[in-house]
Motif scaffolding. Structure first.
Motif, PDB file in Angstrom:
ATOM      1  N   THR A  59       0.835  -1.193   0.000  1.00 32.87           N
ATOM      2  CA  THR A  59       0.000   0.000   0.000  1.00 32.87           C
ATOM      3  C   THR A  59       0.873   1.247   0.000  1.00 32.87           C
ATOM      4  OG1 THR A  59      -0.075   0.011   2.403  1.00 32.87           O
ATOM      5  CG2 THR A  59      -1.863  -1.129   1.270  1.00 32.87           C
ATOM      6  N   ASN A  60       0.388   2.278  -0.659  1.00 40.01           N
ATOM      7  CA  ASN A  60       1.068   3.567  -0.636  1.00 40.01           C
ATOM      8  C   ASN A  60       0.329   4.442   0.366  1.00 40.01           C
ATOM      9  OD1 ASN A  60       2.500   5.854  -1.083  1.00 40.01           O
ATOM     10  ND2 ASN A  60       1.717   6.224  -3.140  1.00 40.01           N
ATOM     11  N   ALA A  61       0.674   4.304   1.627  1.00 42.53           N
ATOM     12  CA  ALA A  61      -0.039   5.009   2.690  1.00 42.53           C
ATOM     13  C   ALA A  61       0.578   6.362   3.001  1.00 42.53           C
ATOM     14  CB  ALA A  61      -0.064   4.148   3.940  1.00 42.53           C
ATOM     15  N   GLY A  62       1.576   6.757   2.283  1.00 48.64           N
ATOM     16  CA  GLY A  62       2.187   8.058   2.516  1.00 48.64           C
ATOM     17  C   GLY A  62       3.320   8.002   3.515  1.00 48.64           C
ATOM     18  N   PHE A  63       3.687   9.166   3.997  1.00 54.36           N
ATOM     19  CA  PHE A  63       4.812   9.319   4.903  1.00 54.36           C
ATOM     20  C   PHE A  63       4.368   9.185   6.351  1.00 54.36           C
ATOM     21  CE2 PHE A  63       6.142  11.471   1.123  1.00 54.36           C
ATOM     22  CZ  PHE A  63       7.497  11.227   1.060  1.00 54.36           C
ATOM     23  N   THR A  64       5.256   8.678   7.170  1.00 53.48           N
ATOM     24  CA  THR A  64       5.087   8.818   8.612  1.00 53.48           C
ATOM     25  C   THR A  64       5.549  10.227   8.911  1.00 53.48           C
ATOM     26  OG1 THR A  64       5.569   6.490   8.931  1.00 53.48           O
ATOM     27  CG2 THR A  64       5.739   7.911  10.852  1.00 53.48           C
ATOM     28  N   GLY A 139      -8.815  18.830   2.071  1.00 58.63           N
ATOM     29  CA  GLY A 139      -9.102  17.734   2.976  1.00 58.63           C
ATOM     30  C   GLY A 139     -10.305  18.020   3.843  1.00 58.63           C
ATOM     31  N   PHE A 140     -10.623  17.041   4.648  1.00 56.01           N
ATOM     32  CA  PHE A 140     -11.752  17.143   5.563  1.00 56.01           C
ATOM     33  C   PHE A 140     -11.289  16.778   6.965  1.00 56.01           C
ATOM     34  CE2 PHE A 140     -13.614  16.321   1.441  1.00 56.01           C
ATOM     35  CZ  PHE A 140     -14.575  17.299   1.371  1.00 56.01           C
ATOM     36  N   LYS A 147     -10.392  20.170  20.834  1.00 58.88           N
ATOM     37  CA  LYS A 147      -8.992  19.796  21.050  1.00 58.88           C
ATOM     38  C   LYS A 147      -8.555  18.568  20.259  1.00 58.88           C
ATOM     39  CE  LYS A 147      -8.397  22.813  24.361  1.00 58.88           C
ATOM     40  NZ  LYS A 147      -7.900  24.085  24.026  1.00 58.88           N
ATOM     41  N   PHE A 148      -9.462  17.768  19.734  1.00 61.08           N
ATOM     42  CA  PHE A 148      -9.109  16.502  19.107  1.00 61.08           C
ATOM     43  C   PHE A 148      -9.807  16.373  17.754  1.00 61.08           C
ATOM     44  CE2 PHE A 148      -9.587  11.856  18.589  1.00 61.08           C
ATOM     45  CZ  PHE A 148      -8.251  11.535  18.551  1.00 61.08           C
ATOM     46  N   PHE A 149      -9.018  16.141  16.683  1.00 59.26           N
ATOM     47  CA  PHE A 149      -9.522  16.041  15.316  1.00 59.26           C
ATOM     48  C   PHE A 149      -9.005  14.761  14.677  1.00 59.26           C
ATOM     49  CE2 PHE A 149      -8.377  20.476  16.119  1.00 59.26           C
ATOM     50  CZ  PHE A 149      -9.581  21.119  15.903  1.00 59.26           C
ATOM     51  N   ILE A 150      -9.737  14.286  13.701  1.00 55.92           N
ATOM     52  CA  ILE A 150      -9.229  13.274  12.785  1.00 55.92           C
ATOM     53  C   ILE A 150      -9.406  13.883  11.401  1.00 55.92           C
ATOM     54  CG2 ILE A 150     -11.418  12.031  12.662  1.00 55.92           C
ATOM     55  CD1 ILE A 150      -9.769   9.456  12.396  1.00 55.92           C
ATOM     56  N   ALA A 151      -8.399  13.749  10.547  1.00 58.63           N
ATOM     57  CA  ALA A 151      -8.425  14.449   9.270  1.00 58.63           C
ATOM     58  C   ALA A 151      -7.854  13.579   8.166  1.00 58.63           C
ATOM     59  CB  ALA A 151      -7.617  15.743   9.361  1.00 58.63           C
ATOM     60  N   THR A 152      -8.251  13.882   6.951  1.00 61.76           N
ATOM     61  CA  THR A 152      -7.657  13.282   5.770  1.00 61.76           C
ATOM     62  C   THR A 152      -7.488  14.382   4.735  1.00 61.76           C
ATOM     63  OG1 THR A 152      -7.842  11.521   4.124  1.00 61.76           O
ATOM     64  CG2 THR A 152      -9.885  12.564   4.803  1.00 61.76           C
ATOM     65  N   GLU A 153      -6.430  14.300   3.959  1.00 56.70           N
ATOM     66  CA  GLU A 153      -6.223  15.314   2.920  1.00 56.70           C
ATOM     67  C   GLU A 153      -5.480  14.732   1.734  1.00 56.70           C
ATOM     68  OE1 GLU A 153      -2.348  17.877   4.195  1.00 56.70           O
ATOM     69  OE2 GLU A 153      -4.191  18.293   5.288  1.00 56.70           O
ATOM     70  N   GLY A 154      -5.771  15.285   0.579  1.00 55.72           N
ATOM     71  CA  GLY A 154      -5.092  14.943  -0.657  1.00 55.72           C
ATOM     72  C   GLY A 154      -4.438  16.193  -1.219  1.00 55.72           C
ATOM     73  N   ASN A 155      -3.654  16.013  -2.287  1.00 55.34           N
ATOM     74  CA  ASN A 155      -3.000  17.197  -2.845  1.00 55.34           C
ATOM     75  C   ASN A 155      -2.735  17.039  -4.335  1.00 55.34           C
ATOM     76  OD1 ASN A 155      -0.707  15.574  -3.018  1.00 55.34           O
ATOM     77  ND2 ASN A 155       0.270  16.483  -1.245  1.00 55.34           N
ATOM     78  N   VAL A 168      -1.058  13.670  -8.517  1.00 52.15           N
ATOM     79  CA  VAL A 168      -2.361  13.902  -7.901  1.00 52.15           C
ATOM     80  C   VAL A 168      -2.537  12.806  -6.863  1.00 52.15           C
ATOM     81  CG1 VAL A 168      -4.841  14.058  -8.247  1.00 52.15           C
ATOM     82  CG2 VAL A 168      -3.296  14.933  -9.999  1.00 52.15           C
ATOM     83  N   ASN A 169      -2.570  13.196  -5.598  1.00 46.65           N
ATOM     84  CA  ASN A 169      -2.685  12.234  -4.508  1.00 46.65           C
ATOM     85  C   ASN A 169      -4.067  12.350  -3.887  1.00 46.65           C
ATOM     86  OD1 ASN A 169       0.080  11.476  -4.753  1.00 46.65           O
ATOM     87  ND2 ASN A 169       0.622  13.358  -3.688  1.00 46.65           N
ATOM     88  N   PRO A 170      -4.872  11.292  -3.953  1.00 46.46           N
ATOM     89  CA  PRO A 170      -6.204  11.345  -3.338  1.00 46.46           C
ATOM     90  C   PRO A 170      -6.085  11.370  -1.812  1.00 46.46           C
ATOM     91  CG  PRO A 170      -5.747   9.138  -4.121  1.00 46.46           C
ATOM     92  CD  PRO A 170      -4.602   9.995  -4.575  1.00 46.46           C
ATOM     93  N   PRO A 171      -7.137  11.766  -1.131  1.00 45.96           N
ATOM     94  CA  PRO A 171      -7.063  11.840   0.339  1.00 45.96           C
ATOM     95  C   PRO A 171      -7.115  10.463   0.987  1.00 45.96           C
ATOM     96  CG  PRO A 171      -9.199  12.594  -0.420  1.00 45.96           C
ATOM     97  CD  PRO A 171      -8.375  12.328  -1.636  1.00 45.96           C
TER      98      PRO A 171
END
Length: 177
Positions: A59-64, A139-140, A147-155, A168-171
């Motif tokens: 999987t291409n899960a992105g960067f840590t 992203g959303f 104080k606490f969020f969960i988020a996803t973003e693409g670029n 083009v990277n989907p979120p």
């Protein structure tokens, strides 16, 4: 005498409406609950993708990565720093990411917000010359509380280095703030 009572009544009504229509508190209220906040986030996607049972594919899960945001009234300054280390084999690619950018958040509902902005930075293999990165992101975020969020973003990314690459990277990344 009757005219004086009518004038006096009209003046009292006018004064009462004008007094109650103004806010007596002259202190400036924040635009949003995140105004003047600092946020630190962590990209959990690589960790989540390795912990999913029966995940046999690559999987291409992105960067840590870590993300730091400093919000003002309308915009935030953001700094991202991350690594992608491939220890499966010795020929794997090890990437590094360092970006600086700005972000704007717009509320969609009480709990969900839309995040947009731009990043500028360096991206590339650890042993080679890095690419200069210019990206716009979207992203959303889901706000559990202020104080606490969960988020996803693409670029949408432009990489300028030995050549020009457009990605083009989907979120797919999941951040916890």
């Amino acid at each position: 005498m009757k005219k004086i009572k009518i004038y006096w009544s009209l003046i009292m009504i006018f004064l009462s409406f004008s007094l109650f229509s103004q806010d007596l508190n002259t202190e400036e209220k924040p635009l949003n609950f995140w105004s003047n906040h600092k946020e630190i986030g962590f990209n959990f996607s690589p960790l989540i993708s390795t912990l999913i049972p029966f995940n046999l594919g690559e999987t291409n899960a992105g960067f840590t990565s870590f993300s730091f945001k400093r919000y003002r009234k309308k915009f935030a300054l953001r700094i991202n720093a991350g690594l992608k280390l491939d220890d499966i084999n010795e020929d794997g690619d090890n990437f590094v990411l360092l970006t600086l950018g700005f972000e704007k958040r717009r509320m969609i509902t009480n709990k969900i917000s839309l995040v947009t902005g731009m990043d500028f930075g360096l991206f590339g293999l650890i042993d080679e010359e890095p690419f200069f990165n210019i990206s716009t992101f979207y992203g959303f975020e889901y706000n559990f509380n202020d104080k606490f969020f969960i988020a996803t973003e693409g670029n949408f990314q432009f990489l300028v280095g030995e050549g020009i690459n457009v990605n083009v990277n989907p979120p797919i990344a999941v951040f916890f703030y």
